[in-house]
Design an enzyme around this catalytic site. Structure first.
Site, short mmCIF file in Angstrom:
data_model
loop_
_atom_site.label_atom_id
_atom_site.label_comp_id
_atom_site.label_asym_id
_atom_site.label_seq_id
_atom_site.Cartn_x
_atom_site.Cartn_y
_atom_site.Cartn_z
CE LYS A 113 13.85 -11.57 -10.05
NZ LYS A 113 14.45 -10.97 -8.94
NE ARG A 118 6.56 2.24 -2.42
CZ ARG A 118 7.32 2.11 -1.34
NH1 ARG A 118 7.11 1.17 -0.48
NH2 ARG A 118 8.30 2.94 -1.14
CD1 TRP A 122 -0.58 -5.99 -3.56
CD2 TRP A 122 -0.38 -6.71 -1.44
NE1 TRP A 122 -0.17 -7.29 -3.59
CE2 TRP A 122 -0.04 -7.77 -2.33
CE3 TRP A 122 -0.33 -6.95 -0.07
CZ2 TRP A 122 0.35 -9.02 -1.87
CZ3 TRP A 122 0.06 -8.21 0.38
CH2 TRP A 122 0.40 -9.22 -0.52
CD GLU A 182 16.99 -13.43 -7.54
OE1 GLU A 182 16.45 -13.94 -6.55
OE2 GLU A 182 16.61 -12.34 -8.02
CB CYS A 240 -0.84 0.06 1.26
SG CYS A 240 -2.01 -1.28 1.37
CE LYS A 291 11.47 -3.00 -5.71
NZ LYS A 291 12.21 -4.05 -6.43
CG ASN A 344 0.31 1.75 3.91
OD1 ASN A 344 -0.75 1.84 3.30
ND2 ASN A 344 1.45 2.27 3.48
N GLY A 345 -0.80 -1.68 6.62
CA GLY A 345 -0.51 -2.64 7.68
C GLY A 345 -1.70 -3.53 7.95
CD GLU A 393 10.12 -12.13 -8.29
OE1 GLU A 393 9.96 -11.56 -7.21
OE2 GLU A 393 11.17 -11.98 -8.98
N1 HGA Z 1 -5.05 -4.24 5.78
C1 HGA Z 1 -5.38 -3.15 4.90
C2 HGA Z 1 -4.12 -2.50 4.35
C3 HGA Z 1 -3.28 -3.49 3.58
C4 HGA Z 1 -1.83 -3.08 3.36
O1 HGA Z 1 -1.20 -2.35 4.10
N2 HGA Z 1 -1.18 -3.65 2.33
O2 HGA Z 1 0.17 -3.36 2.08
C5 HGA Z 1 -6.30 -3.61 3.78
O3 HGA Z 1 -6.39 -4.81 3.47
O4 HGA Z 1 -6.95 -2.76 3.19
#
Ligand code: HGA
Length: 609
Positions: A486, A27, A74, A482, A2, A604, A99-100, A489
Site C-alpha cells: 500500500k 482503472r 493503458w 500488504e 484500458c 485497477k 484491450n489486450g 503504491e
Molecule cells: N496493447 C494495446 C492495448 C493495451 C491494453 O489493453 N491495456 O490494458 C496498446 O498498447 O495500446
C-alpha cells in the site's frame, strides 16, 4: 487497464461515450479517444492524459453522430502519446479500439506493410484495423471481415470496429479481454465493464470467449468460434449507479477504507448459521467437494496474493488441511505437481486478472478436483469459469490500491476455513467460537477506524523518508507485506516487508535512525518472539511504529510509537490490523501530494499479462 465503450443509437452518442470513459477512468490509463460516425463522416479526437482533457477537446471540437467507439488506454505497446491513443484507423474508413495484447503483431505488421499498409502508431492494436481493411476486399460484410481477422490474431483482445462505409453497425469480438453488450430501446451499447453503461441501461449480455457480435440499433447477433449464431442469456444488473461517487470523502480510497465495516457486513449477510457457515454460499455441490478435498492450491496476484497467504495459515491451523499459495504469473508458466484431491482457489477483485484467469484455465487440464474463485464482480470470467464462486460483495472498488476488496476476500477465506474445517475435524465448539468471532468483526473494524486521527498524526514522520520496513510474524507477515505494498503504491516510498524472524539474516543491516519500522504485533502465540525482534531493531537506533493491542503491553517512548488496536480474536487479527496500515499509507500519500486514487503507472483491473 484500458476501457472500451461503444454505442449505436439514433441520438448523438459522444456524451454517452465520454461519460462511459469517465466511469472507467478509475482503472488507470494514460490517454483517451473517440471516433464517431455521422452518415459518411468519421470524426476522431484523441488526447494524451485524462478523460477531462478529451472532454475539453470535444467542447472545442464537437463531434456528432449515432455510432461511435471510445477508449482509455493503458499502454502496453508504444509509449503513451496522442498518436498511440485509440481508436486506430486504416484506409480512412475503419476505426478500432482494443484491450489486450496482439502477440503476433510483429509478423502481421510485416505482412501488412508488404501489402502497402502504412502504420501511424507503435501499437500492436493497429494491425487489427489494417487486417479488417484487407479482409473486406474479399468478405461480403464487415462482420465476415472481422470474423476472418480475429482468426489471424494470437494473444488477447476485446475489440470494437466501426466502418465509415457501413455506419449503422459495430462489430465486437472477445478473446481474453472482457466485453459486455448493453441492451437499450432502439439503441445498443458495448463496454469492457457494465459500470460504463449503467447511465443508459441495466440489461446486459456477457460475451463469452471467442464470441463475435454484430450490433445495430435494433439487433444484437452473436456468433461463436465456429461462426454459429447463438443466444446468450440477458442479465438484469442491480449494480449501484452511484458507486462511482466519492460522497463526503476526498478520495475513493478513503471512502472505501471507511466502507469496510459495511462491506464485511454484506459479505457475511445470510451466510452464517447460528454456529457455522452455510456451505451453499460457495455454490451447488460445495459440501461434497469440501468433504473430498485434501489439499488447497491458491493462485492470485498482488493484494489478492496476500489474502491467499493469510488463508494458508488459516487453512492449515484451523481447517487442518494442507495449502500452497503461488503468484499466478509464476504458476501458469511452470510445471507443477498436483496433490491428490486438490482444490484450486483463484482470487481477484475484478475476476478478469489475466494471469489468474490463465492459471485457472491451465489448472483445468491438470487434474484438480475442482475450482473455486473468491471474487468481487458477478458475471466476470473467473466466476463464470470456476466450479464454485464466493462473491465478496464489497461493491465497486474505484481506488486503484485495494482496500475493501482485500478485507472481504479475507472474510471469504475465513468462511472457507470454517466450511472445509467442518469436514476435517474442526470441532463444533471451535466452529461456534470462530463463527461468533466473525459475527463481531464489523464492530471491531468500526472501532479500529476511530484511530484515523491518531494515525494521520504519524504520517508527518514519513514525509521525508525514502524507505520503510514492515515486520510481522505468522499470519501477520502477509499483512506486513500488504502494508508495504500500500505504501509503495500510493506514496511511492520504497517499502519492504519481512517475516520478523528473518531480520538478522540480512535486513538488520538497513536499520538506522532514517529507517521507519512498522510492526504489526497483536497478542498471539508469537508475540514474545516478535518482541525480541523489536528489541533487535531498537538496539540499532531504528524508529519503531508498533500497532498492538493492550494485552501486547508495548509502551511508547523516544524510539517507539505505539498505536493501540482494539482487542480481537487472534484468528481475525489480520483483517483488523490491515486497516491502520491502509490509513497510514493514505495519510502519508496525502502529505506527499501523490495521486492517491490513480497512482502513477498503475491500473485497477490488470487484464493484460
Ligand atoms: N496493447 C494495446 C492495448 C493495451 C491494453 O489493453 N491495456 O490494458 C496498446 O498498447 O495500446
Amino acid at each position: 487497464m484500458c476501457g472500451i465503450v461503444g454505442a449505436v443509437a439514433q441520438r448523438d452518442v459522444a456524451e454517452i461515450l465520454v461519460e462511459g470513459l469517465r466511469r472507467l477512468e478509475y482503472r488507470g490509463y494514460d490517454s483517451a479517444g473517440v471516433a464517431v460516425l455521422d452518415n459518411n463522416n468519421l470524426q476522431r479526437v484523441r488526447r494524451l492524459g485524462k478523460v477531462a482533457e478529451l472532454a475539453e477537446a470535444l467542447t472545442r471540437e464537437p463531434v456528432s453522430g449515432g455510432t461511435g467507439i471510445a477508449h482509455t488506454r493503458w499502454a502496453t505497446h508504444g509509449e503513451p502519446s496522442e498518436r498511440n491513443a485509440h481508436p486506430h484507423m486504416s484506409a480512412e474508413h475503419i476505426a478500432v479500439v482494443h484491450n489486450g495484447i496482439i502477440e503476433n503483431h510483429v509478423s502481421l505488421k510485416t505482412a501488412l506493410e508488404a501489402k502497402g499498409h502504412a502504420f501511424s502508431s507503435d501499437t500492436d492494436t493497429e494491425v487489427i484495423a489494417h487486417l479488417v481493411v484487407e479482409e473486406l476486399k474479399n468478405a461480403s460484410s464487415l462482420l465476415h471481415a472481422v470474423q476472418n481477422t480475429v482468426k489471424q490474431l494470437k494473444g488477447a483482445y476485446g475489440t470494437v470496429i466501426i466502418d465509415k462505409n457501413d455506419p449503422e453497425r459495430m462489430i465486437v469480438a472477445r478473446s481474453g479481454s472482457p466485453l459486455v453488450v448493453g441492451l437499450g430501446i432502439g439503441e445498443n451499447f458495448v463496454a469492457s465493464d457494465q459500470l460504463a453503461l449503467l447511465p443508459v441501461t441495466r440489461r446486459f449480455i456477457y460475451l463469452e470467449e471467442g464470441d463475435v457480435a454484430e450490433i445495430t440499433r435494433r439487433s444484437v447477433d452473436i456468433f461463436n468460434t465456429l461462426g454459429e449464431k447463438i443466444v446468450r442469456e440477458i442479465h438484469e444488473s442491480s449494480a449501484n449507479y452511484d458507486a462511482a461517487d466519492k460522497g463526503p470523502y476526498r478520495h475513493f480510497m478513503l471512502k472505501e477504507t471507511f466502507e469496510q465495516p459495511e462491506s464485511v457486513t454484506s459479505t457475511l449477510e445470510g451466510r452464517l448459521g447460528e454456529h457455522t457457515v452455510l456451505e451453499e454460499t460457495f455454490g451447488n455441490g460445495a459440501a461434497t467437494l469440501f468433504h473430498q478435498v485434501q489439499h488447497v492450491q491458491i493462485v492470485a496476484c498482488g493484494t489478492s496474493y496476500h489474502a491467499g497467504m493469510v488463508a494458508r495459515y488459516w487453512l492449515e491451523t484451523y481447517a487442518g488441511i494442507s495449502c500452497n499459495v503461488e503468484i499466478a504469473s509464476e504458476f501458469r508458466y511452470r510445471k507443477s505437481f498436483v496433490q491428490p484431491n486438490s482444490l484450486l482457489v483463484s482470487i481477484s477483485q475484478s475476476g478478469e486478472t489475466a494471469d489468474t484467469l490463465a492459471a485457472l484455465r491451465l489448472a483445468k487440464d491438470l487434474g484438480y478436483l475442482g475450482s473455486l474463485t473468491i471474487c468481487n464482480v458477478a458475471g466476470s470470467s473467473l466466476v463464470r469459469e470456476s466450479d464454485l464462486a464466493f462473491m465478496t460483495r464489497a461493491g465497486a472498488e474505484i481506488g486503484v490500491a485495494s482496500t475493501k476488496a482485500f478485507t472481504t476476500q479475507l472474510v471469504g477465506f475465513a468462511m472457507l476455513t470454517l466450511a472445509i474445517g467442518k469436514h476435517h475435524g474442526l470441532t463444533l465448539d471451535k466452529q461456534k467460537e470462530l463463527t461468533a468471532a466473525l459475527k463481531s468483526l464489523p464492530r471491531k473494524l468500526e472501532e479500529t477506524l476511530e484511530l484515523a486521527k491518531s494515525i494521520e498524526g504519524l504520517a508527518e514522520d514519513f514525509a521525508d523518508k525514502h524507505h520503510a520496513l514492515f515486520l510481522g510474524r505468522g499470519d501477520q507477515y502477509p499483512i506486513a507485506m500488504e502494508g508495504a505494498l500500500k505504501l509503495k503504491e500510493i506514496s511511492y516510498i520504497h517499502a519492504e516487508a519481512y517475516a520478523a524472524g528473518e531480520l538478522k539474516h540480512g535486513p538488520l543491516a538497513l536499520i538506522d535512525a532514517e529507517m521507519p519500522i512498522i510492526v504489526v504485533a497483536p497478542n498471539n502465540d508469537l508475540l514474545e518472539k516478535l518482541k525480541s525482534n523489536v528489541e533487535e531493531v531498537r538496539a540499532r537506533g531504528g524508529q519503531l511504529y508498533v500497532f498492538a493491542d493492550a494485552a501486547s503491553q508495548f509502551k511508547s517512548d523516544d524510539t517507539m510509537k505505539v498505536i493501540q488496536i482494539p482487542d480481537v480474536h487472534p484468528w481475525l487479527a489480520p483483517i483488523v490490523y490491515t486497516l491502520p496500515l491502509q490509513l497510514l499509507s493514505y495519510y502519508v500519500a496525502i502529505i506527499k501530494g501523490t495521486d492517491v486514487d490513480q497512482p502513477r503507472n498503475l491500473a485497477k483491473s490488470v487484464t493484460v499479462e
